[in-house]
Design a protein around this motif. Structure first.
Motif, PDB file in Angstrom:
ATOM      1  N   VAL A 235       6.753  -2.730  15.001  1.00  0.00           N
ATOM      2  CA  VAL A 235       5.716  -2.665  13.967  1.00  0.00           C
ATOM      3  C   VAL A 235       4.859  -3.923  14.046  1.00  0.00           C
ATOM      4  CG1 VAL A 235       5.270  -2.548  11.482  1.00  0.00           C
ATOM      5  CG2 VAL A 235       7.178  -1.245  12.470  1.00  0.00           C
ATOM      6  N   ILE A 236       3.546  -3.738  14.072  1.00  0.00           N
ATOM      7  CA  ILE A 236       2.600  -4.857  14.021  1.00  0.00           C
ATOM      8  C   ILE A 236       1.832  -4.750  12.717  1.00  0.00           C
ATOM      9  CG2 ILE A 236       0.647  -6.006  15.128  1.00  0.00           C
ATOM     10  CD1 ILE A 236       1.520  -4.666  17.769  1.00  0.00           C
ATOM     11  N   VAL A 237       1.987  -5.747  11.854  1.00  0.00           N
ATOM     12  CA  VAL A 237       1.305  -5.781  10.558  1.00  0.00           C
ATOM     13  C   VAL A 237       0.050  -6.631  10.740  1.00  0.00           C
ATOM     14  CG1 VAL A 237       1.565  -6.234   8.101  1.00  0.00           C
ATOM     15  CG2 VAL A 237       3.562  -5.583   9.458  1.00  0.00           C
ATOM     16  N   THR A 238      -1.127  -6.017  10.544  1.00  0.00           N
ATOM     17  CA  THR A 238      -2.352  -6.508  11.168  1.00  0.00           C
ATOM     18  C   THR A 238      -3.150  -7.543  10.382  1.00  0.00           C
ATOM     19  OG1 THR A 238      -3.539  -4.587  10.284  1.00  0.00           O
ATOM     20  CG2 THR A 238      -2.639  -4.411  12.515  1.00  0.00           C
ATOM     21  N   GLY A 239      -2.667  -7.979   9.226  1.00  0.00           N
ATOM     22  CA  GLY A 239      -3.380  -9.032   8.504  1.00  0.00           C
ATOM     23  C   GLY A 239      -4.038  -8.522   7.243  1.00  0.00           C
ATOM     24  N   THR A 240      -4.349  -9.457   6.348  1.00  0.00           N
ATOM     25  CA  THR A 240      -4.898  -9.105   5.032  1.00  0.00           C
ATOM     26  C   THR A 240      -6.289  -9.691   4.846  1.00  0.00           C
ATOM     27  OG1 THR A 240      -4.219  -8.906   2.706  1.00  0.00           O
ATOM     28  CG2 THR A 240      -4.117 -11.107   3.662  1.00  0.00           C
ATOM     29  N   PRO A 241      -7.150  -9.008   4.085  1.00  0.00           N
ATOM     30  CA  PRO A 241      -8.478  -9.564   3.789  1.00  0.00           C
ATOM     31  C   PRO A 241      -8.429 -10.578   2.656  1.00  0.00           C
ATOM     32  CG  PRO A 241      -8.282  -7.366   2.858  1.00  0.00           C
ATOM     33  CD  PRO A 241      -7.006  -7.620   3.619  1.00  0.00           C
ATOM     34  N   SER A 242      -9.578 -11.090   2.302  1.00  0.00           N
ATOM     35  CA  SER A 242      -9.670 -12.096   1.236  1.00  0.00           C
ATOM     36  C   SER A 242      -9.337 -11.477  -0.119  1.00  0.00           C
ATOM     37  CB  SER A 242     -11.072 -12.695   1.193  1.00  0.00           C
ATOM     38  OG  SER A 242     -12.031 -11.698   0.883  1.00  0.00           O
ATOM     39  N   GLY A 243      -9.103 -12.356  -1.083  1.00  0.00           N
ATOM     40  CA  GLY A 243      -8.816 -11.928  -2.440  1.00  0.00           C
ATOM     41  C   GLY A 243      -7.409 -12.211  -2.901  1.00  0.00           C
ATOM     42  N   ILE A 244      -6.600 -12.877  -2.057  1.00  0.00           N
ATOM     43  CA  ILE A 244      -5.214 -13.141  -2.441  1.00  0.00           C
ATOM     44  C   ILE A 244      -5.157 -13.957  -3.734  1.00  0.00           C
ATOM     45  CG2 ILE A 244      -4.368 -13.007  -0.075  1.00  0.00           C
ATOM     46  CD1 ILE A 244      -4.218 -16.140  -0.160  1.00  0.00           C
ATOM     47  N   GLY A 245      -4.069 -13.783  -4.463  1.00  0.00           N
ATOM     48  CA  GLY A 245      -3.941 -14.451  -5.756  1.00  0.00           C
ATOM     49  C   GLY A 245      -3.851 -15.951  -5.678  1.00  0.00           C
ATOM     50  N   TRP A 246      -3.247 -16.472  -4.594  1.00  0.00           N
ATOM     51  CA  TRP A 246      -3.064 -17.918  -4.440  1.00  0.00           C
ATOM     52  C   TRP A 246      -4.391 -18.651  -4.324  1.00  0.00           C
ATOM     53  CZ3 TRP A 246       1.193 -20.798  -5.059  1.00  0.00           C
ATOM     54  CH2 TRP A 246       1.233 -22.083  -4.515  1.00  0.00           C
ATOM     55  N   ALA A 247      -5.418 -17.972  -3.790  1.00  0.00           N
ATOM     56  CA  ALA A 247      -6.710 -18.618  -3.557  1.00  0.00           C
ATOM     57  C   ALA A 247      -7.629 -18.556  -4.775  1.00  0.00           C
ATOM     58  CB  ALA A 247      -7.406 -17.970  -2.362  1.00  0.00           C
ATOM     59  N   ARG A 248      -7.207 -17.914  -5.854  1.00  0.00           N
ATOM     60  CA  ARG A 248      -8.043 -17.748  -7.038  1.00  0.00           C
ATOM     61  C   ARG A 248      -7.857 -18.911  -8.015  1.00  0.00           C
ATOM     62  NH1 ARG A 248      -9.429 -12.075  -8.220  1.00  0.00           N
ATOM     63  NH2 ARG A 248      -9.010 -10.849  -6.331  1.00  0.00           N
ATOM     64  N   THR A 249      -8.839 -19.073  -8.857  1.00  0.00           N
ATOM     65  CA  THR A 249      -8.746 -20.055  -9.941  1.00  0.00           C
ATOM     66  C   THR A 249      -9.020 -19.342 -11.262  1.00  0.00           C
ATOM     67  OG1 THR A 249      -9.565 -21.794  -8.468  1.00  0.00           O
ATOM     68  CG2 THR A 249      -9.580 -22.259 -10.825  1.00  0.00           C
ATOM     69  N   PRO A 250      -8.027 -19.198 -12.160  1.00  0.00           N
ATOM     70  CA  PRO A 250      -6.627 -19.602 -11.966  1.00  0.00           C
ATOM     71  C   PRO A 250      -5.934 -18.650 -10.995  1.00  0.00           C
ATOM     72  CG  PRO A 250      -6.846 -18.405 -14.018  1.00  0.00           C
ATOM     73  CD  PRO A 250      -8.242 -18.570 -13.482  1.00  0.00           C
ATOM     74  N   ARG A 251      -4.803 -19.083 -10.463  1.00  0.00           N
ATOM     75  CA  ARG A 251      -4.061 -18.257  -9.527  1.00  0.00           C
ATOM     76  C   ARG A 251      -3.578 -16.967 -10.195  1.00  0.00           C
ATOM     77  NH1 ARG A 251      -0.933 -23.359  -6.663  1.00  0.00           N
ATOM     78  NH2 ARG A 251      -2.569 -23.773  -5.114  1.00  0.00           N
TER      79      ARG A 251
END
Length: 280
Positions: A235-251
């Motif tokens: 299985v190859i898991v191909t990556g995620t786009p922007s918008g992850i919770g860690w990068a938000r303010t507030p998280r």
């Protein structure tokens, strides 16, 4: 075809989805079929029995419970690389997941008791039909059995404890996988041009086209096979786009009681509630 792994009478079983029904094939796994080199494009049609089940009532399993390898790709969407404050690499960022992290559609994503930083990552997973070494990019897509959805839950606090991301990407109960394996013939080549979205409690938190991948599926297969032999069922898991919770303010971290969904046109919806490890 759309293959579904599920429990029947307490035992793993395989079926094919037809609308709201699952046509039962029997107690065989996709790992076994891929190892035997069967053609999944036709196998389900030829081997499904007359028994049907209501898809709403089955207990799902991951499409493959014990893949030979789970290879994940980081920083494969440029906007995600920017929000992660990395320079865009000119070579795929490859790391491994372990089988014990996998959960099925509708199973709970588990926020570990040692951290409250469980984050979402909606992705597409590629399942290999044929293995090989030094696979040419031009031939790479012929090695693909199909595609599934993946939510690569990441415990960020642990991901960034060291330069290696392995621990934060491998907590038990954080890798949602499914609900179906959709054979490659039902999707555009390389699963290109598909809208990928992640929703948290119904709100869209990630949205991108698979055309935005820095390294497309064929490139990933070719590059990975320069280093290691790919095997049927990998299985190859191909990556995620922007918008992850860690990068938000507030998280925006996933909390117990949340519901996270990954939706891709042609692949369906992968839905998982979130629970605390203490209550799992």
């Amino acid at each position: 075809m759309r293959y579904v792994s599920f429990l029947k009478d307490g035992k793993p079983c395989l079926g094919v989805r037809e609308g709201k029904d699952i046509r039962v094939i029997g107690p065989v796994s996709l790992e076994q079929l891929l190892a035997r080199g069967v053609d999944l494009n036709t196998y389900g049609r030829e081997h499904a029995t007359g028994e049907t089940l209501d898809a709403a009532g089955i207990a799902y399993l991951p499409p493959l419970a014990r893949p030979p390898k789970i290879l994940c790709i980081g920083l494969n969407y440029a906007d995600h690389t920017k929000e992660s404050q990395y320079e865009q690499p000119d070579y795929p960022t490859i790391f491994l997941r372990v089988q014990t992290s996998l959960i099925a559609h509708q199973a709970p994503l588990v926020r570990p008791r040692v951290s409250d930083s469980l984050d979402f990552e909606g992705e597409i997973a590629v399942v290999m039909a044929k293995g090989g070494r030094h696979i040419d990019k031009e031939d790479a897509l012929s090695h693909v059995a199909g595609y599934a959805l993946f939510n690569e839950g990441s415990v960020r606090e642990y991901q960034f404890k060291s330069p290696q991301w392995t621990v934060g990407k491998n907590f038990d109960g954080t890798g949602a996988f499914g609900p179906d394996l959709v054979t490659a013939d039902e999707l555009p080549p390389g699963a290109r041009g598909l809208l990928l979205q992640t929703r948290l409690n119904g709100e869209v938190v990630q949205s991108a086209s698979t055309d935005d991948m820095v390294f497309d599926v064929a490139t990933l297969i070719s590059v990975i096979s320069e280093a290691m032999t790919l095997e049927p069922g990998d299985v190859i898991v191909t990556g995620t786009p922007s918008g992850i919770g860690w990068a938000r303010t507030p998280r925006l971290m996933m909390q117990p009681g949340d519901v996270c969904e990954v939706i891709v046109e042609g692949l369906g919806t992968l839905r998982n509630p979130v629970v605390d490890e203490r209550n799992a």
